[in-house]
Write a protein that holds these residues in place. Structure first.
Motif, short mmCIF file in Angstrom:
data_model
loop_
_atom_site.label_atom_id
_atom_site.label_comp_id
_atom_site.label_asym_id
_atom_site.label_seq_id
_atom_site.Cartn_x
_atom_site.Cartn_y
_atom_site.Cartn_z
N PHE A 1 28.52 38.37 31.89
CA PHE A 1 29.19 37.09 31.62
C PHE A 1 28.66 36.50 30.31
N LEU B 1 34.38 37.48 31.08
CA LEU B 1 34.01 38.27 32.26
C LEU B 1 33.58 39.68 31.86
N ASP C 1 41.02 40.16 34.54
CA ASP C 1 40.66 38.84 35.06
C ASP C 1 41.48 38.48 36.31
#
Ligand code: PLP
Length: 381
Positions: free
Chosen positions: A308, A323, A328
């Protein structure tokens, strides 16, 4: 009977609420959900200020008529005083969502193009899709504090929409950045549409309003309302303020006509506008104090999770981390199904490989949510 929607609305999806579909299955299994998807402070430990509630309660005793279509005089005058303009330059409506819809409806023809930031607040493309309007994105870049990177606009660009402080990135633009946008808009003859609904919710530096940096170079329409700064999203009250636009001209007249076709914004909450703008703002200090602590915590924890990375939000109440995966949509769906933590996928904001997390919740909830996100990420990778 099978009925098809119009082509305009078939794909107009507002991701922030659409993700709620993941919750049902979990709830049916009797499992908990930590909802970090909607930016509604009242769903967490924030309350509409008492002095505003009292005014609206009183107004509800006697003022249950339709208001004038552009808004009650008292509210228009208070907003006009806030921006040093005339009340005729102010129009109220059912939240920024509605007044922005009205402004775009009146401003743009189908061949015109609206420039919107990427990542974007999903309402912007949704309005364009619904109204059959065209938009084109300009990027804002994480490495540069999510500030806009502007190149020559496409032919047909008519207006640039700027959201400051920003949803979903939490960026707050400096005066210098705002000036550069004004110069860009002046060069390319663009109207500036400034969505400043979070302008009092800033953690480090105060937010500069476009209204204070635009002189006479460009037409400007500023949007604001009671939902965020004044903790009253359910009252559905927002407004637009016109600058460098002739209030006796056809544009203002068309705005008035469109508002007349919607009759009026909710009447009673309009009486909260003057006390909101001129009365105590203690609730804002309290809110910022709580939110700053939550922002710091969430920012730190997100960056501790392997894969992250998250810039520090400077305003509003959203974090928008990158991410460890490009998928996602799958990440957010499975995160909710497996752990109950509900966030919104970045592609709903035009930016795959990210997600948005609302940090309005209290620290124990955020702690639990981030622990679950971390554990889930470890299993996934
Ligand atoms: N603009 C932005 C950037 C928002 O984040 C939101 C709500 O989350 C809105 C507008 C909607 O405001 P309103 O409640 O006044 O319709």
């Amino acid at each position: 009977m099978h009925l098809l929607p119009s082509e305009r609305t078939a794909k107009a999806v507002y991701a922030i609420r659409h993700v709620e579909k993941y919750v049902q299955e979990r709830r049916a299994r009797g499992l908990d959900v930590l909802k970090l998807n909607i930016g509604d402070p009242i769903k967490y430990d924030f309350q509409t200020p008492v002095h505003l509630r009292k005014v609206v309660q009183d107004a509800l005793k006697t003022k249950n008529y339709y208001a004038p279509s552009a808004g009650e005089d008292e509210a228009r005058e208070a907003i006009a005083a806030e921006y040093s303009v005339l009340p005729k330059q102010v129009f109220l409506g059912t939240g920024v969502s509605a007044v922005l819809d009205d402004a775009l409806n009146v401003l743009l023809n189908p061949q015109d193009i609206l420039l919107i930031p990427r990542p974007y607040y999903p309402l912007y493309p949704v309005i364009c899709q619904k109204l059959g309007l065209q938009f084109s994105v300009y990027d804002t870049v994480a490495e540069e504090g999510w500030t806009p990177v502007l190149s020559d606009p496409p032919a047909g660009a008519k207006a640039i929409l700027v959201n400051n402080p920003n949803n979903p990135t939490g960026a707050v633009y400096s005066k210098k950045v705002l000036r550069s946008i004004v110069e860009y808009a002046a060069t390319h003859k663009l109207v500036i549409l400034a969505d400043e609904i979070y302008d009092e919710i800033v953690f480090d530096e105060p937010c500069t309003r476009f209204h204070d940096v635009v002189k006479d170079e460009v037409p400007l329409i500023t949007f604001n309302g009671l939902s965020k700064n004044f903790l009253a999203p359910g009252w559905r009250l927002g407004w637009m303020v016109l600058k460098n636009i002739d209030v006796k001209g056809p544009f203002a007249e068309a705005i008035q006509n469109v508002l007349e076709s919607g009759l009026s914004a909710p009447t009673a909450p309009q009486f909260a506008v003057k006390p909101a703008l001129t009365g105590s703002k203690d609730h804002i200090h309290d809110m910022i104090k709580k939110l700053r602590e939550r922002r710091d915590f969430v920012h730190k924890r997100l960056n501790e999770i392997s894969g992250f990375s998250c810039t520090k939000p400077e305003g509003a109440f959203y974090a928008f981390p990158k991410l460890p995966t490009k998928d996602d949509v799958g990440f957010v769906r499975d995160l909710c199904k497996e752990t109950g933590v509900l966030c919104v996928h970045g592609s709903g904001f035009g930016m795959p490989g990210h997600m948005r997390l609302v940090f309005l919740a209290q620290k124990p909830i955020l702690t639990e949510a981030l622990d679950r996100i971390e554990a889930f990420t470890k299993i996934e990778s």
